[in-house]
Design a protein around this motif. Structure first.
Motif, short mmCIF file in Angstrom:
data_model
loop_
_atom_site.label_atom_id
_atom_site.label_comp_id
_atom_site.label_asym_id
_atom_site.label_seq_id
_atom_site.Cartn_x
_atom_site.Cartn_y
_atom_site.Cartn_z
N SER A 1 0.72 -1.01 0.06
CA SER A 1 -0.34 0.00 0.01
C SER A 1 0.74 1.10 -0.17
N TYR A 2 1.64 1.36 0.25
CA TYR A 2 2.50 1.95 0.47
C TYR A 2 4.05 2.11 0.66
N ALA A 3 4.93 2.63 0.35
CA ALA A 3 6.77 2.68 0.09
C ALA A 3 7.46 3.58 0.78
N GLN A 4 8.95 3.74 1.33
CA GLN A 4 9.40 4.86 2.06
C GLN A 4 10.72 4.19 1.99
N PHE A 5 11.68 5.11 2.04
CA PHE A 5 13.10 5.27 2.80
C PHE A 5 12.80 4.66 3.94
N LEU A 6 13.29 4.30 4.84
CA LEU A 6 13.38 3.92 6.41
C LEU A 6 14.50 4.50 7.23
N ASN A 7 14.88 6.14 6.39
CA ASN A 7 15.59 6.93 7.05
C ASN A 7 15.34 8.40 7.36
N ASP A 8 14.78 8.09 6.06
CA ASP A 8 13.52 9.35 6.46
C ASP A 8 12.35 9.93 6.54
N ASP A 9 11.83 8.57 6.24
CA ASP A 9 9.66 8.83 5.61
C ASP A 9 9.54 9.28 4.30
N SER A 10 10.60 9.50 3.59
CA SER A 10 10.03 9.50 2.26
C SER A 10 10.30 9.04 1.66
N GLU A 11 8.82 9.34 0.10
CA GLU A 11 8.10 8.07 -0.17
C GLU A 11 8.75 7.75 -1.39
N ILE A 12 8.49 6.43 -1.48
CA ILE A 12 8.85 5.55 -2.94
C ILE A 12 7.71 5.34 -3.90
N LEU A 13 8.28 6.47 -4.97
CA LEU A 13 6.98 6.04 -6.07
C LEU A 13 7.45 4.23 -6.08
N PHE A 14 5.21 3.17 -6.89
CA PHE A 14 6.09 2.26 -7.73
C PHE A 14 5.35 1.75 -8.29
N LYS A 15 5.51 1.55 -9.37
CA LYS A 15 4.37 0.66 -10.10
C LYS A 15 4.18 -1.00 -10.58
N SER A 16 3.13 -1.20 -11.05
CA SER A 16 3.20 -3.08 -11.34
C SER A 16 3.57 -3.34 -12.62
N ASP A 17 3.84 -4.52 -13.51
CA ASP A 17 3.80 -5.28 -13.99
C ASP A 17 3.89 -6.52 -14.79
N GLY A 18 4.16 -6.24 -15.53
CA GLY A 18 3.85 -8.45 -15.57
C GLY A 18 5.00 -8.59 -14.86
N GLY B 1 6.14 -7.88 -11.88
CA GLY B 1 5.93 -7.42 -10.49
C GLY B 1 5.90 -6.08 -10.21
N LEU B 2 6.85 -5.87 -9.48
CA LEU B 2 6.36 -4.61 -8.07
C LEU B 2 7.26 -4.22 -8.36
N ILE B 3 7.29 -2.55 -9.56
CA ILE B 3 8.89 -2.04 -9.29
C ILE B 3 8.84 -1.02 -8.61
N LEU B 4 9.62 -0.81 -8.22
CA LEU B 4 10.19 0.45 -7.17
C LEU B 4 11.58 1.53 -7.85
N ASN B 5 10.80 3.14 -7.90
CA ASN B 5 11.04 3.92 -8.40
C ASN B 5 12.18 4.88 -7.60
N LEU B 6 13.36 4.36 -6.97
CA LEU B 6 13.98 5.02 -6.64
C LEU B 6 14.90 5.60 -7.06
N PRO B 7 15.45 6.75 -6.31
CA PRO B 7 16.34 8.18 -6.19
C PRO B 7 17.74 7.71 -7.02
#
Length: 453
Positions: free
Chosen positions: A412-429, A431-437
């Motif tokens: 339901s939600y993703a973030q870096f633990l060190n600063d609680d900054s959001e990590i966007l994600f999307k799904s494709d065939g 799996g789940l893709i995390l878009n990290l900086p």
């Protein structure tokens, strides 16, 4: 392992480890009762070991007496010159707390036989040295004040005691074939009485578990059964453990008293100095891996194989990701201080733990559906009560993207633990893709927190 102690123990451990479904019990504790008693320990996950004794003066390994076959008379100079004038356990406790350690285990007596506490059963103790202090008492008070759980290590072995019989791990051991050794040991051990030593051992443990308040952990070390070794009969382990459980009913006990065939003869197993990859096989059991910052437990001035921050974090995160604990050792100097290399390691751990401790405390291995392919080089820890997954990124992606197979629709939600900054994600065939900086956060191993739906 180059360490004789480690080599001996691992041989014994490998032989005895498979026995987990014991039928014999000392006190009849149920699995549910044990789980309740162990809960704080499994939540804590991270502790400090402290190996300190007279061996800090020669400063060339805690087994220096064994390696160099030193007699009691030759070793006496270290007792005579023991003067830890910089000993300040309050500083030790602050260091442990800042590093994120929740419990600490001190060597009240190591194999050399020297006691850091004021035992009435010997004069071979800190109060009779230039220190003139009960060092265990001060340790307990300082660490307890910081909210750190208290653990005592006590050596079953004692190379100084006059009734402890000489065997193949003793500094005065003999070489040769079995027949010649049998004759030599009979001569050397004439007049020695292990029954008197067993009484000494039991009396000292009774002191430790009576005179210092609630003790959370007891580390007995170690057994090496065999013709020229020692096991549970030599220690009187059954009676000893019954006494321990009576004196401190909630205490947590290690597995080195040679009682593997009793369900409550120990509480956790203790893989020593093993590589992170070997920890998987302990998954699902109560276990704690004991590790050094370097290649020695006691202070070793000239030893230089110190682990990097990456290696230390690998041990910590891999332990938790397999449902176990890590206890990391510091060997203070003869003056009673942590040396600069230990302080540097503790500071680096403290920096990481301040930002990422939620991925360690109260965590364990995830449900199988959240396991990830080995090629991602990600350790996954899991907090079942908060329904959080933590991805420890050992290889940070150069393009900022990580694909997590089978995670589609579960986050339901993703973030870096060190600063609680959001990590966007999307799904494709796939799996789940995390878009990290593309820029890696300023941590050796960044952690991504995933909230489960």
């Amino acid at each position: 392992m180059k360490n004789l102690r480690t080599a001996l123990f691992l041989c014994i451990f490998a032989f005895s480890f498979p026995v987990f479904s014991q039928t014999k019990s000392l006190l009849g504790e149920t699995p549910a009762q044990k789980s309740h008693r162990m809960q704080w320990w499994t939540d804590a996950r991270f502790g400090m070991f402290i190996h300190w004794g007279l061996y800090s003066l020669p400063a060339r390994h805690e087994w220096v007496r064994n390696y160099e076959r030193i007699t009691n008379d030759q070793y006496q100079k270290y007792f005579d010159n023991f003067n830890p004038n910089e000993f300040n356990p309050k500083e030790w406790a602050k260091k442990a707390k800042a590093a994120g350690m929740k419990y600490a285990v001190l060597t009240t007596k190591h194999h050399e036989g020297f006691c850091l506490f004021d035992s009435k059963y010997t004069d071979y103790k800190s109060t009779k040295t230039q220190a003139k202090r009960d060092l265990v008492k001060e340790f307990v008070e300082a660490f307890r004040a910081e909210g750190i759980k208290i653990g005592f290590y006590y050596s079953l072995i004692d190379w100084h005691h006059p009734d402890f019989t000489i065997d193949d791990t003793h500094p005065l051991r003999v070489d040769g074939n079995e027949a010649s050794k049998e004759v030599a040991y009979a001569r050397l051990n004439k007049g020695k009485d292990m029954a008197r030593y067993r009484a000494y051992l039991k009396n000292q443990i009774t002191e430790l578990l009576t005179n210092y308040g609630k003790i959370d952990i007891l580390w007995l070390d170690f057994s090496y059964p065999g013709k020229f070794g020692k096991g549970h009969q030599d220690w009187g382990s059954v009676d000893l453990v019954k006494t321990i459980r009576k004196l401190q009913p909630n205490i947590i006990l290690d597995d080195r008293a040679d009682l593997k065939d009793y369900s409550d003869g120990y509480d956790f197993v203790t893989p020593e100095q093993v590589k992170p990859a070997e920890l998987l096989k302990y998954k699902g059991k109560y276990w704690e891996t004991c590790q050094t910052f370097s290649g020695s437990w006691g202070y070793f001035r000239d030893e230089n194989t110190w682990k990097s921050q990456h290696q230390l974090l690998d041990l910590l995160t891999t332990s938790v990701a397999n449902g176990g604990n890590l206890i990391l050792n510091v060997g203070p100097t003869a003056r009673g201080e942590f040396d600069y290399r230990a302080n540097k390691a503790l500071d680096s751990l403290g920096y990481w733990m301040h930002a990422n401790n939620q991925a360690i405390y109260d965590c364990t291995f995830p449900p199988d559906e959240y396991n990830l392919p080995a090629e991602l080089n990600v350790r996954v820890t899991y907090n079942p009560s908060k329904k959080k997954l933590y991805l420890h990124l050992f290889d940070y992606p150069t393009d900022g993207k990580i694909t997590l197979p089978n995670y589609n629709g579960k986050i339901s939600y993703a973030q870096f633990l060190n600063d609680d900054s959001e990590i966007l994600f999307k799904s494709d065939g796939n799996g789940l893709i995390l878009n990290l900086p593309k820029s890696k956060p300023p941590y050796e191993i960044p952690v991504v927190e995933l909230s489960l739906k």
